[in-house]
Design an enzyme around this catalytic site. Structure first.
Site, PDB file in Angstrom:
ATOM      1  N   GLY A   1       0.774  -1.487   0.048  1.00 21.24           N
ATOM      2  CA  GLY A   1       0.230   0.427   0.045  1.00 21.24           C
ATOM      3  C   GLY A   1       1.046   1.363   0.040  1.00 21.24           C
TER       4      GLY A   1
ATOM      5  N   ASP B   1      -3.453   1.467  11.712  1.00 23.50           N
ATOM      6  CA  ASP B   1      -4.875   1.943  12.564  1.00 23.50           C
ATOM      7  C   ASP B   1      -4.918   0.870  13.947  1.00 23.50           C
ATOM      8  OD1 ASP B   1      -7.287   1.494  12.485  1.00 23.50           O
ATOM      9  OD2 ASP B   1      -7.263  -0.440  11.738  1.00 23.50           O
TER      10      ASP B   1
ATOM     11  N   ASP C   1      -5.835  -0.082  -0.726  1.00 19.26           N
ATOM     12  CA  ASP C   1      -6.855  -1.347  -1.526  1.00 19.26           C
ATOM     13  C   ASP C   1      -8.102  -1.543  -0.767  1.00 19.26           C
ATOM     14  OD1 ASP C   1      -5.308  -2.699  -0.023  1.00 19.26           O
ATOM     15  OD2 ASP C   1      -5.872  -4.618  -0.874  1.00 19.26           O
TER      16      ASP C   1
HETATM   17  P1  5GP Z   1      -3.010  -2.270  12.289  1.00 22.93           P
HETATM   18  O1  5GP Z   1      -2.130  -3.520  12.220  1.00 22.93           O
HETATM   19  O2  5GP Z   1      -1.910  -1.398  12.106  1.00 22.93           O
HETATM   20  O3  5GP Z   1      -4.088  -2.480  12.807  1.00 22.93           O
HETATM   21  O4  5GP Z   1      -3.198  -1.963  10.515  1.00 22.93           O
HETATM   22  C1  5GP Z   1      -2.363  -1.375   9.104  1.00 22.93           C
HETATM   23  C2  5GP Z   1      -2.735  -2.412   7.920  1.00 22.93           C
HETATM   24  O5  5GP Z   1      -4.264  -2.431   7.544  1.00 22.93           O
HETATM   25  C3  5GP Z   1      -2.399  -1.362   6.483  1.00 22.93           C
HETATM   26  O6  5GP Z   1      -0.789  -1.131   6.860  1.00 22.93           O
HETATM   27  C4  5GP Z   1      -3.110  -1.542   5.274  1.00 22.93           C
HETATM   28  O7  5GP Z   1      -2.658  -2.753   4.250  1.00 22.93           O
HETATM   29  C5  5GP Z   1      -4.822  -1.769   6.305  1.00 22.93           C
HETATM   30  N1  5GP Z   1      -5.689  -1.320   6.542  1.00 22.93           N
HETATM   31  C6  5GP Z   1      -5.875  -0.900   7.974  1.00 22.93           C
HETATM   32  N2  5GP Z   1      -7.385   0.238   7.438  1.00 22.93           N
HETATM   33  C7  5GP Z   1      -7.359   0.301   6.390  1.00 22.93           C
HETATM   34  C8  5GP Z   1      -8.226   1.211   5.885  1.00 22.93           C
HETATM   35  O8  5GP Z   1      -9.162   2.162   6.358  1.00 22.93           O
HETATM   36  N3  5GP Z   1      -8.079   0.790   4.177  1.00 22.93           N
HETATM   37  C9  5GP Z   1      -7.069   0.370   3.586  1.00 22.93           C
HETATM   38  N4  5GP Z   1      -6.850  -0.215   2.088  1.00 22.93           N
HETATM   39  N5  5GP Z   1      -6.440  -0.488   3.670  1.00 22.93           N
HETATM   40  C10 5GP Z   1      -5.873  -0.462   5.351  1.00 22.93           C
END
Ligand code: 5GP
Length: 201
Positions: free
Chosen positions: A54, A113, A169
């Site tokens: 991403g 996130d 995506d």
């Molecule tokens: P975390 O480990 O911080 O919960 O997740 C981060 C990853 O989740 C990001 O690198 C991404 O790949 C995916 N992700 C989290 N939120 C979104 C979103 O709103 N849109 C997209 N496309 N991917 C997300």
């Protein structure tokens, strides 16, 4: 890059909601970030670590505005679990080619996130003894954060919305949009319903 209104071949009207961050606004933020990073690392060499997939589009725009000697490397991480945001289990599926010991590392990510992916990564990379390690993310969704992460650079803050475009995506599509769009809530609901019925079978 392609905008929603110009799309002839991307059937997106049922998927994409409104534009949250227009392409022009993204470019302005990217220039600001590039200038800040240039000042903060003056006199140093940078190793930029991009998280696949991403963050690739953000990376390619950002480095054009960093006026420093720099290298780039890529890392790929997968997380497992039920939901579109991933979950607690993280695994490196492509490691760095570069040795980071004694180097100034800047991680470039698309969206943070819960922070679980990045926390795992930071722990892993710190063990390799870089001179410094910082994070630069396109989007910081702090409302869902469950880990303690220090994010030095971010372009946008976001609440509880799932977004696509500019590298982000939905089912591996929509990365080639110039702006960042909200995913329509009925699309998300439909996905959850499908998943529930699969789990009940
Ligand atoms: P975390 O480990 O911080 O919960 O997740 C981060 C990853 O989740 C990001 O690198 C991404 O790949 C995916 N992700 C989290 N939120 C979104 C979103 O709103 N849109 C997209 N496309 N991917 C997300």
């Amino acid at each position: 890059m392609i905008e929603k209104n110009n799309q002839k071949n991307i059937n997106s009207s049922e998927i994409l909601g409104r534009i949250l961050f227009p392409g022009a606004e993204i470019q302005k933020k990217v220039i600001e970030l590039g200038n800040r990073i240039t000042l903060d690392y003056k006199g140093k060499e940078l190793l930029i670590v991009c998280i696949l997939r991403g963050a690739v589009i953000f990376l390619t725009d950002l480095i054009k505005h960093i006026d420093l000697p720099l290298s780039i490397d890529f890392m790929s991480i997968s997380s497992y679990g039920f939901n579109m945001h991933g979950s607690g289990l993280v695994k490196i599926t492509k490691d760095l080619d570069e040795n980071i010991e004694g180097r100034h590392v800047l991680i470039v990510e698309d969206i943070i996130d819960t922070g679980l992916t990045l926390s795992y990564m930071i722990r892993n990379l710190k063990a390799r003894e870089p001179a410094s390690i910082e994070i630069c993310t396109l989007i910081d969704r702090a409302v869902r954060r469950i880990t303690d992460l220090k994010i030095k650079y971010y372009a946008f803050k976001l609440e509880e919305k799932y977004v696509v475009g500019y590298g982000l995506d939905y089912k591996q599509k929509y990365r080639n949009l110039e702006s960042i769009y909200e995913l329509r809530t009925d699309t998300i609901k439909k996905d959850i319903e499908t998943l529930k019925s699969t789990l009940n079978k």
